[in-house]
Design a protein around this motif. Sequence first.
Motif, PDB file in Angstrom:
ATOM      1  N   ALA A   1       9.050  14.999 -25.059  1.00 20.37           N
ATOM      2  CA  ALA A   1      10.206  15.106 -24.165  1.00 20.37           C
ATOM      3  C   ALA A   1      11.083  13.856 -24.279  1.00 20.37           C
ATOM      4  CB  ALA A   1       9.736  15.301 -22.727  1.00 20.37           C
ATOM      5  N   VAL A   2      10.441  12.699 -24.350  1.00 23.56           N
ATOM      6  CA  VAL A   2      11.192  11.442 -24.525  1.00 23.56           C
ATOM      7  C   VAL A   2      11.918  11.443 -25.868  1.00 23.56           C
ATOM      8  CG1 VAL A   2      10.970   8.947 -24.825  1.00 23.56           C
ATOM      9  CG2 VAL A   2       9.689  10.106 -23.010  1.00 23.56           C
ATOM     10  N   ALA A   3      11.216  11.877 -26.925  1.00 24.41           N
ATOM     11  CA  ALA A   3      11.830  11.917 -28.254  1.00 24.41           C
ATOM     12  C   ALA A   3      13.020  12.872 -28.265  1.00 24.41           C
ATOM     13  CB  ALA A   3      10.802  12.353 -29.288  1.00 24.41           C
ATOM     14  N   MET A   4      12.884  14.004 -27.599  1.00 24.01           N
ATOM     15  CA  MET A   4      14.000  14.952 -27.533  1.00 24.01           C
ATOM     16  C   MET A   4      15.178  14.381 -26.759  1.00 24.01           C
ATOM     17  SD  MET A   4      12.060  18.618 -26.924  1.00 24.01           S
ATOM     18  CE  MET A   4      13.630  19.470 -26.801  1.00 24.01           C
ATOM     19  N   ALA A   5      14.890  13.642 -25.696  1.00 23.78           N
ATOM     20  CA  ALA A   5      15.967  13.039 -24.909  1.00 23.78           C
ATOM     21  C   ALA A   5      16.705  11.982 -25.721  1.00 23.78           C
ATOM     22  CB  ALA A   5      15.392  12.427 -23.640  1.00 23.78           C
ATOM     23  N   VAL A   6      15.947  11.194 -26.472  1.00 23.05           N
ATOM     24  CA  VAL A   6      16.554  10.138 -27.294  1.00 23.05           C
ATOM     25  C   VAL A   6      17.455  10.747 -28.368  1.00 23.05           C
ATOM     26  CG1 VAL A   6      16.067   8.337 -28.993  1.00 23.05           C
ATOM     27  CG2 VAL A   6      14.728   8.455 -26.880  1.00 23.05           C
TER      28      VAL A   6
END
Length: 311
Positions: free
Chosen positions: A68-73
């Motif tokens: 989820a963090v990677a997708m947000a970044v």
Amino acid sequence: MSTVATSRPVTPTGTTPHRRTALDWRIRFGVLSLIWGFSFLLIKVGTEGYAPFQVTLGRLVFGTAVLAVAMAVKRERLPRGARTWGHLAVAAFFLNALPFSLFAYSELTIPSTLAGICNATSPLWGMALSLVALSEDRPTRRRVAGLGIGFLGVLTVLGAWQGFHGLDATGTAMALLASLSYPIGWIYVRRTLAGSSHSHLSMTGAQLALATVQLAFVTPLFTTLPSHFPVVPLLAIAALGALGTGLAVLLQYGLVAEVGPTTAQMVTYFIPVIATAAGVAILGESLTWSTPVGAAIVLAGAALTQARARR
């Protein structure tokens, strides 16, 4: 605990441009091997303080959080379409929820070393299933020989000549079924989601989120909320999810995009070696001669099943 053609969690395919990273791919390959190799040790430690379903749910929660963090970044969006989400739900079950849970349950009664070696049988299962389910996969003498050699290796690991003495049949069967679950999932994905326009990251994030939801429904039915929260097992679960599920998937697809699936899938052959070394050195698990010898035979057979005829 799979690569593109093996163990560990393969996800649906999509094509996205990939930039060459500053960190050499060989270093990332080594890191991925270590992460997946140590995953079986982390499962064992996690089950010492929590129920298997709780270990799997925690693993998926932490893994999904990383993606989820990677997708947000990267400003990626989740896939759209009920059909896509339906196929992803099936993939999540066979590639994440089911095998993760089976491995966790198996390690209640078998060593982490044996679980890691059972994981290496996934290419053998995959080869056998693909000959039936995928018309483009034709049997060759080399691949059939690899299947036979791999089966011989499994019998060696299990000590068949001793009548499987001292072996927990239920735990071993669960680990082997977990390894079988992966190629079932890969074949399903290949038949239903190959060529999707969505990125690897968005498909992977959605798949892990769906697996998390599946375990969130199942876990309360079979477990009760822990009365206390042992720190070391909890840290093991967090590492298993954040590193062994989240970061490992990102490393895996980065390698596939940069050096291709053939090279990237070679990580499979290091996983049982690292899992065995970690189990013996850190957990003090016993090791007889048949375990490493049988593992080597399994890996040789698996390598043959992945061989392609020259054109």
